[in-house]
Design an enzyme around this catalytic site. Structure first.
Site, PDB file in Angstrom:
ATOM      1  N   HIS A  66     -40.722   3.244 -13.145  1.00  0.00           N
ATOM      2  CA  HIS A  66     -40.195   4.363 -12.372  1.00  0.00           C
ATOM      3  C   HIS A  66     -40.252   5.708 -13.105  1.00  0.00           C
ATOM      4  CE1 HIS A  66     -36.505   3.568 -14.703  1.00  0.00           C
ATOM      5  NE2 HIS A  66     -36.079   4.758 -14.329  1.00  0.00           N
ATOM      6  N   LYS A  70     -42.932  10.723 -16.659  1.00  0.00           N
ATOM      7  CA  LYS A  70     -42.426  11.606 -17.716  1.00  0.00           C
ATOM      8  C   LYS A  70     -43.469  11.848 -18.790  1.00  0.00           C
ATOM      9  CE  LYS A  70     -37.470  10.889 -17.081  1.00  0.00           C
ATOM     10  NZ  LYS A  70     -36.206  10.392 -17.662  1.00  0.00           N
ATOM     11  N   HIS A  95     -41.558  14.595 -12.421  1.00  0.00           N
ATOM     12  CA  HIS A  95     -42.008  13.304 -12.965  1.00  0.00           C
ATOM     13  C   HIS A  95     -42.213  12.218 -11.914  1.00  0.00           C
ATOM     14  CE1 HIS A  95     -37.674  12.084 -13.168  1.00  0.00           C
ATOM     15  NE2 HIS A  95     -38.152  10.857 -13.094  1.00  0.00           N
ATOM     16  N   ASP A 148     -30.902   2.934 -11.790  1.00  0.00           N
ATOM     17  CA  ASP A 148     -31.200   4.051 -12.680  1.00  0.00           C
ATOM     18  C   ASP A 148     -29.916   4.797 -13.024  1.00  0.00           C
ATOM     19  OD1 ASP A 148     -32.842   5.783 -14.157  1.00  0.00           O
ATOM     20  OD2 ASP A 148     -33.282   7.046 -12.425  1.00  0.00           O
TER      21      ASP A 148
END
Length: 202
Positions: A66, A70, A95, A148
Site C-alpha cells: 500500500h 512513497k 504516494h 493502516d
C-alpha cells in the site's frame, strides 16, 4: 481484464513483494515493518469477514504494497524529522497515485492498483486523492485504511509517541462512518484482541 488468481503457485508473490518493500525500507527506515504489520492485520480482517481465498490474497498483497508509492516521494519530505509544511504534505499525498502507477506496470499486479490508489480515501468522502466515499471505495482499500490507521497510531512517530491500544480503539470507534467503513470498523472492534494480536498485543 483477465481474472487473475492470486492463490496459484506459479509465483511466490510474497517473496517478490518482500523485495519490493525492502527497497522502500532502505529509503525510509521508519516504515520498516509497517507494511508487514498492516498486511498481517488486513489478513485477519479478511478472515473475520469470511472473504473467499482469492479476494483475501489480493487484499493481503495490496496491503503489503500500500505504501510502495512513497518511493516516488522526495527524500527531503519522506525523511523529514518534524511536521510537514502544506507543500510537503501535498507531495506526500501523491504516494497512492505513484503506487498505483507502479503496480499498473505488472499484468498480474495491476488488479491491485485501485486498492492501493484509494487506501487514503475516507468513508465520508473527505479523503484523497479523489474524495470517493462509501462503496465507491474498493473493499480492500476500506480494510487497509483501518489497519493502516491502527499501526500508525500505535507506532512512534518523530513528532509524537505511540498511542495506547485503548486510545486507538476509541479513535476507530469515534470515526466509524467518517474515516472508516462502519460495518468493517465495527467488526474490527468486535474482534479487537484478534486484530492487535498479530502485533504481539492482546
Amino acid at each position: 481484464m483477465t481474472n487473475c488468481n492470486f492463490c496459484d503457485d506459479e509465483i511466490n508473490y510474497h517473496e517478490i513483494i518482500d523485495c519490493i518493500t525492502f527497497a522502500l525500507d532502505t529509503r525510509d527506515p521508519y516504515t520498516g515493518g509497517h507494511s508487514q504489520r498492516v498486511s498481517d492485520m488486513a489478513l485477519e480482517v479478511c478472515k473475520i469477514l469470511n472473504l473467499d481465498k482469492n479476494e483475501t490474497e489480493k487484499i493481503h498483497i495490496a496491503a503489503h504494497l500500500h505504501d510502495i508509492g512513497k518511493i516516488g516521494v522526495p527524500d527531503a519530505v519522506l525523511q523529514k524529522q518534524g511536521k510537514l509544511t502544506e507543500d510537503e504534505w501535498q507531495q506526500m499525498k501523491k504516494h497512492p497515485e505513484y503506487g498505483a502507477n507502479i503496480l499498473k506496470k505488472s499484468h498480474r499486479l495491476s488488479e491491485l492498483s485501485e486498492i492501493v490508489l484509494m487506501h487514503h480515501e475516507r468513508f465520508d468522502g473527505k479523503g484523497y486523492p479523489f474524495g470517493k466515499s462509501g462503496a465507491e471505495i474498493p473493499l480492500g482499500a476500506r480494510i487497509i485504511a483501518i489497519c493502516d490507521s491502527i499501526d500508525a497510531m500505535t507506532s512512534n512517530r518523530c513528532y509524537r509517541k505511540s498511542l495506547s491500544f485503548e486510545t486507538c480503539y476509541n479513535e476507530i470507534k469515534i470515526n466509524l462512518g467518517k474515516m472508516y467503513d462502519p460495518q468493517i470498523g465495527q467488526k474490527v472492534l468486535d474482534n479487537w484482541s484478534q486484530i492487535i494480536g498479530v502485533l504481539g498485543q492482546s
